[in-house]
Structures are given as structure tokens and as C-alpha cells.
Design a protein around this motif. Sequence first.
Motif, mmCIF file in Angstrom:
data_model
loop_
_atom_site.group_PDB
_atom_site.id
_atom_site.type_symbol
_atom_site.label_atom_id
_atom_site.label_comp_id
_atom_site.label_asym_id
_atom_site.label_seq_id
_atom_site.Cartn_x
_atom_site.Cartn_y
_atom_site.Cartn_z
ATOM 1 N N ALA A 60 -43.444 80.342 20.177
ATOM 2 C CA ALA A 60 -45.068 80.676 20.578
ATOM 3 C C ALA A 60 -45.541 81.427 19.391
ATOM 4 C CB ALA A 60 -45.252 81.527 21.751
ATOM 5 N N PHE A 61 -46.904 81.072 19.245
ATOM 6 C CA PHE A 61 -47.674 81.787 18.023
ATOM 7 C C PHE A 61 -47.952 83.330 18.313
ATOM 8 C CE2 PHE A 61 -51.016 79.794 20.454
ATOM 9 C CZ PHE A 61 -51.628 80.781 20.877
ATOM 10 N N TYR A 62 -48.046 84.130 17.260
ATOM 11 C CA TYR A 62 -48.363 85.295 17.553
ATOM 12 C C TYR A 62 -50.135 85.448 17.501
ATOM 13 C CZ TYR A 62 -49.687 90.125 16.730
ATOM 14 O OH TYR A 62 -50.267 91.695 16.889
ATOM 15 N N SER A 63 -50.495 84.682 16.532
ATOM 16 C CA SER A 63 -52.046 84.516 16.480
ATOM 17 C C SER A 63 -52.228 83.357 15.825
ATOM 18 C CB SER A 63 -52.692 85.378 15.836
ATOM 19 O OG SER A 63 -52.437 85.906 14.558
ATOM 20 N N LYS A 64 -53.390 82.636 16.105
ATOM 21 C CA LYS A 64 -53.948 81.328 15.550
ATOM 22 C C LYS A 64 -55.282 81.287 15.470
ATOM 23 C CE LYS A 64 -54.009 77.988 19.660
ATOM 24 N NZ LYS A 64 -53.799 77.134 20.204
ATOM 25 N N GLY A 65 -55.928 80.279 14.797
ATOM 26 C CA GLY A 65 -57.252 80.141 14.715
ATOM 27 C C GLY A 65 -57.528 78.724 14.066
ATOM 28 N N THR A 66 -58.976 78.647 13.899
ATOM 29 C CA THR A 66 -59.376 77.614 13.021
ATOM 30 C C THR A 66 -60.186 78.226 11.974
ATOM 31 O OG1 THR A 66 -61.207 77.558 14.428
ATOM 32 C CG2 THR A 66 -59.386 75.808 14.763
ATOM 33 N N VAL A 67 -60.096 77.608 10.735
ATOM 34 C CA VAL A 67 -60.995 78.214 9.477
ATOM 35 C C VAL A 67 -61.970 76.883 9.547
ATOM 36 C CG1 VAL A 67 -61.171 78.675 7.211
ATOM 37 C CG2 VAL A 67 -59.339 79.635 8.702
ATOM 38 N N THR A 68 -63.184 77.086 9.646
ATOM 39 C CA THR A 68 -64.000 75.793 9.123
ATOM 40 C C THR A 68 -65.071 76.063 8.180
ATOM 41 O OG1 THR A 68 -65.749 76.784 11.019
ATOM 42 C CG2 THR A 68 -64.096 75.243 12.065
ATOM 43 N N TRP A 69 -65.711 75.079 7.761
ATOM 44 C CA TRP A 69 -66.508 75.109 6.436
ATOM 45 C C TRP A 69 -67.435 73.760 6.599
ATOM 46 C CZ3 TRP A 69 -61.021 74.602 5.851
ATOM 47 C CH2 TRP A 69 -60.745 73.782 5.469
#
Length: 149
Positions: A60-69
Motif C-alpha cells: 500500500a502507498f503511504y501517500s499518492k496524488g496527481t500532478v496536473t498542468w
Amino acid sequence: MFKYTVCFVKRKDRILMLNREKAPIMGVWNGVGGKVERNESPDQGALREVFEETGIRVEAFYSKGTVTWETNNGELDGIYVYLYEIDEHFTYDTPLKTREGILEWKSIDWILNPQNLGIAGMVAQYLPVLLTEKGIHSFTYKDGHITVS
């Protein structure tokens, strides 16, 4: 859905980084990762990419996200980012030459040092959030800066 993932594997105060041998960002230190394949979720793609590029099985990930532009033609693009923590006693000797480049454990202080010009562009802006705030994050890149929402 975006096409790519970048994954950071953390052990104690170090992160396994890849100095890429191929474009994009050839010669720059970044996490491991790559394309999300057809019929897999970004989470599945990230797990697979970490294993393919390092031989390490993360869970399992500790933290994740998306970077958008916004692209030059005004379209939204982005990448999925992940932070995994592995056991501090896990042994993985580096430097290690792979088909993607050179893997090496780098200290977090080295990665985030403002004088460090060898790190992929946005990493120093979003990685501190991934390291300190467990969970799921949304980052937006605009005019050279990242904001968290």
C-alpha cells in the motif's frame, strides 16, 4: 485517466532514485515509474512499474496524488505520483545499473536541497507533501509553481 506514474520508495531517511538514461528527462534523478497499461488502474500500474524497474514488491502507498498542468493547447494533462515506505531493515544495495538508468538511495535532504539542479523539475515542490501528509493529494502545476488542493 493520465498515462504515467512516478513512484518514490522510501527507506528511513532515503529515497530510491533513478538517474534516467533515456528521454524524457535523460540524466535527471527522479522516482521510478512509467506508463499505465491498458486494463490496469494507476495503482496497479505503479506497483508493477516499481517491481519491473527495481525488483522490489511494495504494498500500500503511504501517500499518492496527481500532478496536473495545462498543455500548450489548453488541455489538461498529468501524472500519478506515489510514495511507498519499505521496512528500514530491507536490504537493497546501490548504485545499481539497470536498463532504465542508475538506481541509488539518496537522502531526502539531498533531494530537496534548493541548490540541487539534478532533480526532476516539480519533485522538490510536491515530494515534501507526500512525505509529511499521509493520504491522497491533488497538485496543480502552473507558472512554475505547484499548489495543493
